[in-house]
Design a protein around this motif. Structure first.
Motif, PDB file in Angstrom:
ATOM      1  N   HIS A 200      11.007 -15.600  40.401  1.00  0.00           N
ATOM      2  CA  HIS A 200      10.856 -16.157  39.056  1.00  0.00           C
ATOM      3  C   HIS A 200      10.610 -17.662  39.073  1.00  0.00           C
ATOM      4  CE1 HIS A 200      13.104 -12.531  37.070  1.00  0.00           C
ATOM      5  NE2 HIS A 200      11.959 -12.214  37.632  1.00  0.00           N
ATOM      6  N   LYS A 201      10.847 -18.312  40.184  1.00  0.00           N
ATOM      7  CA  LYS A 201      10.511 -19.736  40.287  1.00  0.00           C
ATOM      8  C   LYS A 201       9.008 -19.929  40.436  1.00  0.00           C
ATOM      9  CE  LYS A 201      14.887 -21.203  42.374  1.00  0.00           C
ATOM     10  NZ  LYS A 201      15.515 -21.836  43.561  1.00  0.00           N
ATOM     11  N   THR A 202       8.346 -18.896  40.969  1.00  0.00           N
ATOM     12  CA  THR A 202       6.906 -18.987  41.227  1.00  0.00           C
ATOM     13  C   THR A 202       6.090 -18.265  40.173  1.00  0.00           C
ATOM     14  OG1 THR A 202       7.352 -19.068  43.599  1.00  0.00           O
ATOM     15  CG2 THR A 202       5.100 -18.538  42.947  1.00  0.00           C
ATOM     16  N   PHE A 203       6.601 -17.133  39.652  1.00  0.00           N
ATOM     17  CA  PHE A 203       5.842 -16.309  38.713  1.00  0.00           C
ATOM     18  C   PHE A 203       6.534 -16.251  37.350  1.00  0.00           C
ATOM     19  CE2 PHE A 203       4.445 -14.841  42.851  1.00  0.00           C
ATOM     20  CZ  PHE A 203       3.076 -14.659  42.678  1.00  0.00           C
ATOM     21  N   PHE A 204       5.713 -16.234  36.297  1.00  0.00           N
ATOM     22  CA  PHE A 204       6.219 -16.172  34.921  1.00  0.00           C
ATOM     23  C   PHE A 204       5.488 -15.079  34.165  1.00  0.00           C
ATOM     24  CE2 PHE A 204       6.471 -17.362  30.452  1.00  0.00           C
ATOM     25  CZ  PHE A 204       7.795 -17.770  30.318  1.00  0.00           C
ATOM     26  N   ARG A 205       6.262 -14.258  33.443  1.00  0.00           N
ATOM     27  CA  ARG A 205       5.667 -13.207  32.600  1.00  0.00           C
ATOM     28  C   ARG A 205       5.218 -13.863  31.302  1.00  0.00           C
ATOM     29  NH1 ARG A 205       6.241  -7.523  31.960  1.00  0.00           N
ATOM     30  NH2 ARG A 205       4.639  -6.897  30.460  1.00  0.00           N
ATOM     31  N   ALA A 206       3.927 -14.176  31.228  1.00  0.00           N
ATOM     32  CA  ALA A 206       3.406 -14.922  30.093  1.00  0.00           C
ATOM     33  C   ALA A 206       3.306 -14.073  28.832  1.00  0.00           C
ATOM     34  CB  ALA A 206       2.037 -15.508  30.438  1.00  0.00           C
ATOM     35  N   ASN A 207       2.882 -12.813  28.989  1.00  0.00           N
ATOM     36  CA  ASN A 207       2.768 -11.901  27.857  1.00  0.00           C
ATOM     37  C   ASN A 207       2.663 -10.479  28.400  1.00  0.00           C
ATOM     38  OD1 ASN A 207      -0.016 -11.576  28.656  1.00  0.00           O
ATOM     39  ND2 ASN A 207      -0.492 -13.450  27.516  1.00  0.00           N
ATOM     40  N   ARG A 208       2.293  -9.541  27.557  1.00  0.00           N
ATOM     41  CA  ARG A 208       2.260  -8.135  27.998  1.00  0.00           C
ATOM     42  C   ARG A 208       1.129  -7.862  28.977  1.00  0.00           C
ATOM     43  NH1 ARG A 208       2.454  -4.213  22.933  1.00  0.00           N
ATOM     44  NH2 ARG A 208       0.795  -5.608  22.248  1.00  0.00           N
ATOM     45  N   GLN A 209       0.171  -8.769  29.074  1.00  0.00           N
ATOM     46  CA  GLN A 209      -0.975  -8.546  29.964  1.00  0.00           C
ATOM     47  C   GLN A 209      -0.989  -9.441  31.205  1.00  0.00           C
ATOM     48  OE1 GLN A 209      -1.701  -9.041  26.425  1.00  0.00           O
ATOM     49  NE2 GLN A 209      -1.455  -6.808  26.307  1.00  0.00           N
ATOM     50  N   LYS A 218      -3.836 -23.993  35.166  1.00  0.00           N
ATOM     51  CA  LYS A 218      -4.710 -25.173  35.215  1.00  0.00           C
ATOM     52  C   LYS A 218      -4.459 -26.101  34.039  1.00  0.00           C
ATOM     53  CE  LYS A 218      -9.609 -26.432  35.510  1.00  0.00           C
ATOM     54  NZ  LYS A 218     -11.012 -25.891  35.515  1.00  0.00           N
ATOM     55  N   GLU A 219      -4.404 -25.514  32.842  1.00  0.00           N
ATOM     56  CA  GLU A 219      -4.182 -26.309  31.626  1.00  0.00           C
ATOM     57  C   GLU A 219      -3.359 -25.497  30.638  1.00  0.00           C
ATOM     58  OE1 GLU A 219      -7.942 -27.396  29.980  1.00  0.00           O
ATOM     59  OE2 GLU A 219      -8.613 -28.469  31.772  1.00  0.00           O
ATOM     60  N   VAL A 220      -2.617 -26.220  29.802  1.00  0.00           N
ATOM     61  CA  VAL A 220      -1.853 -25.596  28.712  1.00  0.00           C
ATOM     62  C   VAL A 220      -2.195 -26.333  27.423  1.00  0.00           C
ATOM     63  CG1 VAL A 220       0.416 -24.962  27.830  1.00  0.00           C
ATOM     64  CG2 VAL A 220       0.030 -25.082  30.307  1.00  0.00           C
ATOM     65  N   HIS A 221      -2.611 -25.569  26.403  1.00  0.00           N
ATOM     66  CA  HIS A 221      -3.015 -26.182  25.141  1.00  0.00           C
ATOM     67  C   HIS A 221      -2.170 -25.638  23.987  1.00  0.00           C
ATOM     68  CE1 HIS A 221      -6.613 -27.946  26.960  1.00  0.00           C
ATOM     69  NE2 HIS A 221      -6.786 -26.781  27.564  1.00  0.00           N
ATOM     70  N   PRO A 222      -1.802 -26.506  23.047  1.00  0.00           N
ATOM     71  CA  PRO A 222      -1.124 -26.020  21.846  1.00  0.00           C
ATOM     72  C   PRO A 222      -2.022 -25.040  21.098  1.00  0.00           C
ATOM     73  CG  PRO A 222      -0.993 -28.409  22.009  1.00  0.00           C
ATOM     74  CD  PRO A 222      -1.986 -27.959  23.030  1.00  0.00           C
ATOM     75  N   TYR A 223      -1.401 -23.996  20.517  1.00  0.00           N
ATOM     76  CA  TYR A 223      -2.152 -22.981  19.805  1.00  0.00           C
ATOM     77  C   TYR A 223      -1.489 -22.786  18.451  1.00  0.00           C
ATOM     78  CZ  TYR A 223      -5.417 -19.012  19.806  1.00  0.00           C
ATOM     79  OH  TYR A 223      -6.469 -18.157  19.540  1.00  0.00           O
ATOM     80  N   PHE A 224      -2.011 -21.897  17.651  1.00  0.00           N
ATOM     81  CA  PHE A 224      -1.488 -21.717  16.296  1.00  0.00           C
ATOM     82  C   PHE A 224      -0.038 -21.238  16.293  1.00  0.00           C
ATOM     83  CE2 PHE A 224      -6.101 -20.842  16.119  1.00  0.00           C
ATOM     84  CZ  PHE A 224      -6.486 -21.853  15.254  1.00  0.00           C
ATOM     85  N   LYS A 225       0.727 -21.701  15.307  1.00  0.00           N
ATOM     86  CA  LYS A 225       2.085 -21.234  15.039  1.00  0.00           C
ATOM     87  C   LYS A 225       3.016 -21.359  16.248  1.00  0.00           C
ATOM     88  CE  LYS A 225       0.567 -18.009  11.447  1.00  0.00           C
ATOM     89  NZ  LYS A 225       0.575 -16.599  10.971  1.00  0.00           N
ATOM     90  N   GLY A 226       2.921 -22.486  16.932  1.00  0.00           N
ATOM     91  CA  GLY A 226       3.846 -22.767  18.020  1.00  0.00           C
ATOM     92  C   GLY A 226       3.538 -22.052  19.318  1.00  0.00           C
ATOM     93  N   SER A 243       3.490 -16.535  23.393  1.00  0.00           N
ATOM     94  CA  SER A 243       4.071 -16.495  22.050  1.00  0.00           C
ATOM     95  C   SER A 243       5.019 -17.674  21.831  1.00  0.00           C
ATOM     96  CB  SER A 243       4.830 -15.184  21.845  1.00  0.00           C
ATOM     97  OG  SER A 243       5.962 -15.138  22.689  1.00  0.00           O
ATOM     98  N   SER A 244       5.278 -17.939  20.578  1.00  0.00           N
ATOM     99  CA  SER A 244       6.180 -19.051  20.241  1.00  0.00           C
ATOM    100  C   SER A 244       7.585 -18.797  20.773  1.00  0.00           C
ATOM    101  CB  SER A 244       6.222 -19.246  18.722  1.00  0.00           C
ATOM    102  OG  SER A 244       6.601 -18.039  18.074  1.00  0.00           O
ATOM    103  N   SER A 245       8.002 -17.523  20.859  1.00  0.00           N
ATOM    104  CA  SER A 245       9.336 -17.202  21.362  1.00  0.00           C
ATOM    105  C   SER A 245       9.463 -17.460  22.858  1.00  0.00           C
ATOM    106  CB  SER A 245       9.678 -15.746  21.047  1.00  0.00           C
ATOM    107  OG  SER A 245       8.778 -14.863  21.697  1.00  0.00           O
ATOM    108  N   LYS A 246       8.343 -17.439  23.584  1.00  0.00           N
ATOM    109  CA  LYS A 246       8.368 -17.682  25.027  1.00  0.00           C
ATOM    110  C   LYS A 246       7.933 -19.091  25.392  1.00  0.00           C
ATOM    111  CE  LYS A 246       8.012 -13.258  27.358  1.00  0.00           C
ATOM    112  NZ  LYS A 246       7.365 -12.571  28.488  1.00  0.00           N
ATOM    113  N   ALA A 247       7.441 -19.848  24.430  1.00  0.00           N
ATOM    114  CA  ALA A 247       6.864 -21.159  24.724  1.00  0.00           C
ATOM    115  C   ALA A 247       7.875 -22.111  25.361  1.00  0.00           C
ATOM    116  CB  ALA A 247       6.285 -21.767  23.446  1.00  0.00           C
ATOM    117  N   SER A 248       9.101 -22.149  24.828  1.00  0.00           N
ATOM    118  CA  SER A 248      10.121 -23.059  25.370  1.00  0.00           C
ATOM    119  C   SER A 248      10.473 -22.703  26.805  1.00  0.00           C
ATOM    120  CB  SER A 248      11.377 -23.025  24.499  1.00  0.00           C
ATOM    121  OG  SER A 248      11.112 -23.524  23.211  1.00  0.00           O
ATOM    122  N   ALA A 249      10.649 -21.402  27.061  1.00  0.00           N
ATOM    123  CA  ALA A 249      10.979 -20.953  28.419  1.00  0.00           C
ATOM    124  C   ALA A 249       9.839 -21.262  29.382  1.00  0.00           C
ATOM    125  CB  ALA A 249      11.281 -19.461  28.412  1.00  0.00           C
ATOM    126  N   PHE A 250       8.614 -21.121  28.900  1.00  0.00           N
ATOM    127  CA  PHE A 250       7.461 -21.414  29.748  1.00  0.00           C
ATOM    128  C   PHE A 250       7.407 -22.904  30.093  1.00  0.00           C
ATOM    129  CE2 PHE A 250       2.928 -22.573  30.200  1.00  0.00           C
ATOM    130  CZ  PHE A 250       2.614 -21.782  31.292  1.00  0.00           C
TER     131      PHE A 250
END
Length: 256
Positions: A200-209, A218-226, A243-250
């Motif tokens: 888990h230090k190397t890999f992160f479950r970003a979403n269902r896909q 490479k880059e992280v950009h702000p998106y709609f609704k957090g 998702s906004s619920s995972k953004a802080s953890a990411f």
């Protein structure tokens, strides 16, 4: 050459037989079997063929049950519409693993591979595959973190170290391993299974896909609704949103 076809779809079995006889006219099709029960009975009372073409999904279950019921020493070319059984297929006497719809040129390559493998060389290759499977399973015993993955590459199986994996991506019911060279390989795991087995230090479950390696971000950009939008390297054909619920953890994972 003596061949047995195990396939529960009549038209598929007939088509396969036709292609085999076109490619190798001197072949004798000893039997076409449509179920586990029929196959176990036939192999229990007949001479073993030189080669078996075997569909994995049969009307009464998985064809792997045949090999548990009766000892079959003949080499096997597995066929299936699904790709999640590649590793299990190579635990049996598998020469190759073909995805449906079957193509004539792929069947030819599989037959040629069988023909090129003399019996002693075939046994050696199968033993090497089994040793590779045992090594992989042994490396994970007592440890939930996977260090390598086995994937099918052309006519062979290769291992890819976890550190060389850029991300895992679910796509049309298939989970693909994408390495840092941009090569894509199907793997025999769901993203849920991988999430529990990766560091888990190397890999992160970003979403269902997507499960992503930190080095592939490479880059992280702000998106709609957090939410956050990811740009990956190597690039993905899909847009990946956190998702906004995972953004802080990411962000914490990235140590932003």
């Amino acid at each position: 050459m003596r061949i047995v076809i195990i396939e529960d779809e009549i038209f598929a079995a007939e088509a396969l037989q036709k292609i085999i006889l076109e490619l190798r006219p001197d072949t004798k099709i000893m039997a076409r079997l449509a179920s586990i029960e029929e196959a176990v009975a036939w192999f229990g009372s007949n001479e073993m063929p030189q080669l078996i073409f075997c569909d994995i999904h049969l009307s009464d279950g998985s064809s792997f049950e045949i090999f548990k019921e009766i000892e079959i020493k003949s080499p096997v070319i597995f066929t299936t519409a699904y790709n999640e059984y590649a590793i299990e297929a190579f635990k049996v006497n598998s020469v190759d693993y073909l995805l449906k719809p079957l193509k004539k040129e792929e069947i030819l390559k599989a037959i040629e591979k069988y023909e090129e493998l003399k019996q002693d060389k075939l046994s050696e290759e199968l033993q090497n595959l089994q040793n590779l499977l045992q090594t992989q399973m042994g490396s994970n015993s007592g440890n939930n973190t996977k260090s390598r993955f086995m994937v099918k590459s052309g006519q062979s199986i290769k291992t890819i170290s976890s550190k060389d994996v850029a991300y895992f991506q679910a796509e049309e019911g298939i989970v693909l391993l994408v390495n840092f060279k941009g090569n894509r390989f199907a793997v025999n795991y769901t993203l849920d299974q991988l999430e529990n087995q990766l560091d888990h230090k190397t890999f992160f479950r970003a979403n269902r896909q997507l499960i992503v390696n930190i080095r592939a971000v490479k880059e992280v950009h702000p998106y709609f609704k957090g939410r956050l939008q990811l740009k990956l390297d190597p690039a993905s054909e899909k847009d990946h949103i956190i998702s906004s619920s995972k953004a802080s953890a990411f962000k914490e994972w990235l140590d932003l």
